[in-house]
Design an enzyme around this catalytic site. Structure first.
Site, PDB file in Angstrom:
ATOM      1  N   ILE A 159       0.829  -1.211   0.000  1.00 48.18           N
ATOM      2  CA  ILE A 159       0.000   0.000   0.000  1.00 48.18           C
ATOM      3  C   ILE A 159       0.867   1.266   0.000  1.00 48.18           C
ATOM      4  O   ILE A 159       1.620   1.528   0.943  1.00 48.18           O
ATOM      5  CB  ILE A 159      -0.973   0.007   1.212  1.00 48.18           C
ATOM      6  CG1 ILE A 159      -1.800  -1.294   1.220  1.00 48.18           C
ATOM      7  CG2 ILE A 159      -1.856   1.246   1.192  1.00 48.18           C
ATOM      8  CD1 ILE A 159      -2.574  -1.599  -0.059  1.00 48.18           C
ATOM      9  N   GLU A 243      -7.578   5.803 -12.830  1.00 42.60           N
ATOM     10  CA  GLU A 243      -6.262   5.380 -12.332  1.00 42.60           C
ATOM     11  C   GLU A 243      -5.389   4.837 -13.468  1.00 42.60           C
ATOM     12  O   GLU A 243      -4.185   5.092 -13.532  1.00 42.60           O
ATOM     13  CB  GLU A 243      -6.431   4.308 -11.247  1.00 42.60           C
ATOM     14  CG  GLU A 243      -5.119   3.889 -10.648  1.00 42.60           C
ATOM     15  CD  GLU A 243      -5.244   2.754  -9.617  1.00 42.60           C
ATOM     16  OE1 GLU A 243      -4.225   2.116  -9.343  1.00 42.60           O
ATOM     17  OE2 GLU A 243      -6.347   2.506  -9.103  1.00 42.60           O
ATOM     18  N   ARG A 244      -6.021   4.098 -14.371  1.00 42.24           N
ATOM     19  CA  ARG A 244      -5.231   3.477 -15.440  1.00 42.24           C
ATOM     20  C   ARG A 244      -4.771   4.499 -16.479  1.00 42.24           C
ATOM     21  O   ARG A 244      -3.659   4.399 -16.990  1.00 42.24           O
ATOM     22  CB  ARG A 244      -6.018   2.315 -16.048  1.00 42.24           C
ATOM     23  CG  ARG A 244      -6.008   1.161 -15.069  1.00 42.24           C
ATOM     24  CD  ARG A 244      -6.881  -0.012 -15.383  1.00 42.24           C
ATOM     25  NE  ARG A 244      -6.703  -0.999 -14.312  1.00 42.24           N
ATOM     26  CZ  ARG A 244      -7.528  -2.001 -14.036  1.00 42.24           C
ATOM     27  NH1 ARG A 244      -8.611  -2.176 -14.768  1.00 42.24           N
ATOM     28  NH2 ARG A 244      -7.276  -2.823 -13.048  1.00 42.24           N
ATOM     29  N   GLN A 280      23.701   6.150 -37.627  1.00 43.81           N
ATOM     30  CA  GLN A 280      22.344   5.833 -38.096  1.00 43.81           C
ATOM     31  C   GLN A 280      21.653   4.784 -37.206  1.00 43.81           C
ATOM     32  O   GLN A 280      20.446   4.874 -36.961  1.00 43.81           O
ATOM     33  CB  GLN A 280      22.387   5.335 -39.548  1.00 43.81           C
ATOM     34  CG  GLN A 280      21.006   5.295 -40.164  1.00 43.81           C
ATOM     35  CD  GLN A 280      21.016   4.771 -41.586  1.00 43.81           C
ATOM     36  OE1 GLN A 280      21.560   3.704 -41.852  1.00 43.81           O
ATOM     37  NE2 GLN A 280      20.452   5.516 -42.489  1.00 43.81           N
ATOM     38  N   GLY A 340      25.564   4.068 -22.523  1.00 40.49           N
ATOM     39  CA  GLY A 340      26.666   3.140 -22.246  1.00 40.49           C
ATOM     40  C   GLY A 340      26.804   2.916 -20.738  1.00 40.49           C
ATOM     41  O   GLY A 340      25.802   2.833 -20.014  1.00 40.49           O
ATOM     42  N   GLY A 341      28.050   2.879 -20.260  1.00 43.99           N
ATOM     43  CA  GLY A 341      28.313   2.618 -18.842  1.00 43.99           C
ATOM     44  C   GLY A 341      27.710   3.680 -17.928  1.00 43.99           C
ATOM     45  O   GLY A 341      27.322   3.387 -16.790  1.00 43.99           O
TER      46      GLY A 341
HETATM   47  C1  FAD Z   1       5.251  -0.415  -5.257  1.00 47.03           C
HETATM   48  C2  FAD Z   1       3.827  -0.881  -5.287  1.00 47.03           C
HETATM   49  C3  FAD Z   1       2.810  -0.009  -4.901  1.00 47.03           C
HETATM   50  C4  FAD Z   1       1.495  -0.461  -4.865  1.00 47.03           C
HETATM   51  N1  FAD Z   1       0.512   0.393  -4.388  1.00 47.03           N
HETATM   52  C5  FAD Z   1      -0.742  -0.112  -4.136  1.00 47.03           C
HETATM   53  C6  FAD Z   1      -1.730   0.689  -3.457  1.00 47.03           C
HETATM   54  O1  FAD Z   1      -1.508   1.851  -3.108  1.00 47.03           O
HETATM   55  N2  FAD Z   1      -2.927   0.113  -3.176  1.00 47.03           N
HETATM   56  C7  FAD Z   1      -3.232  -1.179  -3.530  1.00 47.03           C
HETATM   57  O2  FAD Z   1      -4.332  -1.635  -3.239  1.00 47.03           O
HETATM   58  N3  FAD Z   1      -2.315  -1.943  -4.200  1.00 47.03           N
HETATM   59  C8  FAD Z   1      -1.090  -1.448  -4.492  1.00 47.03           C
HETATM   60  N4  FAD Z   1      -0.155  -2.219  -5.142  1.00 47.03           N
HETATM   61  C9  FAD Z   1      -0.496  -3.608  -5.483  1.00 47.03           C
HETATM   62  C10 FAD Z   1      -0.641  -3.883  -6.969  1.00 47.03           C
HETATM   63  O3  FAD Z   1      -1.806  -3.305  -7.463  1.00 47.03           O
HETATM   64  C11 FAD Z   1      -0.575  -5.419  -7.122  1.00 47.03           C
HETATM   65  O4  FAD Z   1       0.764  -5.803  -6.895  1.00 47.03           O
HETATM   66  C12 FAD Z   1      -1.050  -5.888  -8.460  1.00 47.03           C
HETATM   67  O5  FAD Z   1      -2.431  -5.658  -8.616  1.00 47.03           O
HETATM   68  C13 FAD Z   1      -0.771  -7.401  -8.672  1.00 47.03           C
HETATM   69  O6  FAD Z   1      -1.195  -8.158  -7.582  1.00 47.03           O
HETATM   70  P1  FAD Z   1      -0.186  -9.207  -6.928  1.00 47.03           P
HETATM   71  O7  FAD Z   1       1.094  -8.508  -6.690  1.00 47.03           O
HETATM   72  O8  FAD Z   1      -0.845  -9.820  -5.765  1.00 47.03           O
HETATM   73  O9  FAD Z   1       0.062 -10.308  -8.057  1.00 47.03           O
HETATM   74  P2  FAD Z   1      -0.825 -11.617  -8.335  1.00 47.03           P
HETATM   75  O10 FAD Z   1      -2.250 -11.239  -8.417  1.00 47.03           O
HETATM   76  O11 FAD Z   1      -0.428 -12.662  -7.363  1.00 47.03           O
HETATM   77  O12 FAD Z   1      -0.290 -12.026  -9.782  1.00 47.03           O
HETATM   78  C14 FAD Z   1       1.007 -12.621  -9.982  1.00 47.03           C
HETATM   79  C15 FAD Z   1       1.270 -12.724 -11.488  1.00 47.03           C
HETATM   80  O13 FAD Z   1       0.293 -13.566 -12.106  1.00 47.03           O
HETATM   81  C16 FAD Z   1      -0.392 -12.879 -13.131  1.00 47.03           C
HETATM   82  N5  FAD Z   1      -1.811 -13.278 -13.109  1.00 47.03           N
HETATM   83  C17 FAD Z   1      -2.636 -13.308 -12.033  1.00 47.03           C
HETATM   84  N6  FAD Z   1      -3.845 -13.736 -12.406  1.00 47.03           N
HETATM   85  C18 FAD Z   1      -3.808 -13.956 -13.746  1.00 47.03           C
HETATM   86  C19 FAD Z   1      -4.749 -14.405 -14.728  1.00 47.03           C
HETATM   87  N7  FAD Z   1      -6.021 -14.650 -14.414  1.00 47.03           N
HETATM   88  N8  FAD Z   1      -4.327 -14.535 -16.004  1.00 47.03           N
HETATM   89  C20 FAD Z   1      -3.038 -14.255 -16.349  1.00 47.03           C
HETATM   90  N9  FAD Z   1      -2.102 -13.827 -15.468  1.00 47.03           N
HETATM   91  C21 FAD Z   1      -2.491 -13.671 -14.191  1.00 47.03           C
HETATM   92  C22 FAD Z   1      -0.240 -11.385 -12.782  1.00 47.03           C
HETATM   93  O14 FAD Z   1      -0.385 -10.593 -13.931  1.00 47.03           O
HETATM   94  C23 FAD Z   1       1.173 -11.370 -12.204  1.00 47.03           C
HETATM   95  O15 FAD Z   1       2.102 -11.321 -13.264  1.00 47.03           O
HETATM   96  C24 FAD Z   1       1.170  -1.773  -5.263  1.00 47.03           C
HETATM   97  C25 FAD Z   1       2.184  -2.638  -5.694  1.00 47.03           C
HETATM   98  C26 FAD Z   1       3.499  -2.219  -5.690  1.00 47.03           C
HETATM   99  C27 FAD Z   1       4.563  -3.203  -6.108  1.00 47.03           C
END
Ligand code: FAD
Length: 389
Positions: A159, A243-244, A280, A340-341
């Site tokens: 979060i 958000e998106r 190029q 580069g580096g």
């Molecule tokens: C730095 C940071 C800040 C964040 N801030 C917030 C915040 O403020 N509030 C909040 O609520 N959340 C927050 N998040 C959480 C973020 O939204 C989640 O990490 C994200 O939605 C993915 O959930 P998960 O990490 O549990 O992965 P999971 O749901 O466990 O998924 C793991 C992997 O499996 C894939 N996957 C899962 N289900 C499927 C499916 N059905 N088909 C194909 N692929 C799938 C996912 O794409 C992912 O690659 C934050 C995360 C980070 C790292």
């Protein structure tokens, strides 16, 4: 791009916001990256300048401006090159505060929204849980009715602003037997008994605090519920559109920042007696990147324009985040290569950019989940409706 979406007033706002960032933010970025959080005083300064109220109602201290002021706010925040500082600010404004404004009662708006606009109170949005973030309807945190209160138990993770915020907007199950229809949202004060937060160490976004949060028999008054019981899932999905697109705009802005830097570097660096920008192989790479960024920008602005007019843009917002974050990752990876580096060194901007950018295809709906949404809409003709006007 000299976009027709931006008026002279928008451009004046951009100039003054840039000045503010230069004075009040840029000198402290490295300190906050080290510390792992942004000073609370800085939130107050943003509030005093009105930056948290750009699209909020005047009744609560907002400016009620169109969403292109938000675009400028997001773009310029990316260009200070700290995904963490930017995230701390936009998670407060566009994640937590959006729920307060759209679903909050008068009581909630007075108690939480008005001080949020002023920068006196900072918020976070708690949806993701240790058991899974992608499956929003599968959350396990519960709120059980007990007289005039609810008792909350469960946990959240990842979060943003989760350690230092003053209040928490929390998604829960008020009916754990149900999936989507069993979800509701509450706003909780940080000092309510039974809330503990643990800071998480992470790859990037270092200047924003990220927490795992536990709720142990937290007693919250019923009046702290946002909107109606059982409608939480709909509210969350509805706000995902904004958000998106926000994450899409962030992505095109950070890619543009990386490319501008790389172009300048290529004009200064010489190999074999020639400037890098004469080769190029590198010039064509730049041409590809500039084209991709410009296309993302045009698309993202068009969607913001639709959102501004009240159009519900689930598919387009998903496409915006999917493609813009993918392109930003690729652009930043390639720009690092162009240095580069030096690209690999912390004294240059690319290392932090690369770390911060990697969150784009993960947070707020992973690319895999976005592809699921888009494929349902384009293959199965599925459509989504907003739960409120
Ligand atoms: C730095 C940071 C800040 C964040 N801030 C917030 C915040 O403020 N509030 C909040 O609520 N959340 C927050 N998040 C959480 C973020 O939204 C989640 O990490 C994200 O939605 C993915 O959930 P998960 O990490 O549990 O992965 P999971 O749901 O466990 O998924 C793991 C992997 O499996 C894939 N996957 C899962 N289900 C499927 C499916 N059905 N088909 C194909 N692929 C799938 C996912 O794409 C992912 O690659 C934050 C995360 C980070 C790292």
């Amino acid at each position: 791009m000299n976009s027709s979406y931006f008026t002279e007033e928008h451009q004046a706002f951009r100039a003054s916001f840039k000045d503010f960032l230069k004075k009040e933010v840029e000198p402290y970025v490295n300190k906050w990256e080290e510390a792992g959080f942004v000073d609370k005083d800085t939130f107050k300064k943003f509030g005093e300048m009105g930056y948290f109220g750009l699209n909020q109602p005047e009744a609560y201290g907002g400016l009620n401006l169109d969403l292109f002021y938000t675009v400028i706010f997001l773009e310029e925040l990316q260009k200070i090159n700290s995904g963490g500082v930017a995230a701390a600010m936009w998670a407060h404004t566009y994640l937590a505060m959006t729920h307060l404004e759209k679903e909050g009662s008068e009581y909630i708006k007075e108690k939480y929204l008005a001080p949020s606009i002023e920068g006196e109170k900072v918020g976070c949005l708690c949806i993701s849980e240790p058991f899974g973030g992608s499956d929003v309807a599968g959350i396990r945190t519960t709120a059980k009715k007990d007289g005039d209160n609810y008792i909350i138990n469960g946990s959240k993770t990842f979060i943003t602003n989760g350690v230092y915020s003053d209040y928490l907007v929390v998604a829960v199950k008020t009916n754990p037997e149900e999936a989507h229809k069993g979800m509701s949202i509450f706003v909780l004060d940080r000092e309510m008994e039974g809330i503990t937060a643990t800071d998480l160490k992470k790859l990037g976004w270092k200047a924003s605090d990220t927490a795992e949060i536990a709720f142990d028999n937290v007693i919250v008054p019923s009046k702290n519920m946002l909107g109606e019981e059982g409608k939480g899932f709909g509210y969350i999905m509805q706000h995902f559109a904004l958000e998106r697109v926000i994450m899409g705009v962030n992505a095109h802005a950070r890619a543009e920042y990386a490319l501008d830097y790389a172009i300048q570097y290529m004009d200064e660096r010489k190999t074999f007696g020639n400037k890098l920008n004469t080769y190029q192989a590198l010039r064509h790479k730049v041409a590809d990147m500039a084209s991709e960024i410009e296309m993302c920008k045009a698309f993202n602005y068009a969607i913001m324009d639709s959102l501004n007019k009240g159009v519900y843009v689930v598919k387009e917002a998903s496409m915006s985040k999917l493609m813009s974050t993918k392109i930003a990752d690729e652009v930043i990876y390639n720009c690092l290569q162009l240095l580069g580096g030096y690209g690999y060194m912390e004294d240059y901007p690319m290392a932090r950019l690369l770390r911060d950018s990697r969150l784009g295809p993960i947070g707020g709906g992973t690319s895999e989940i976005l592809r699921e949404i888009i494929s349902k809409m384009v293959i199965d003709n599925k459509s989504y409706k907003p739960v409120t006007d």
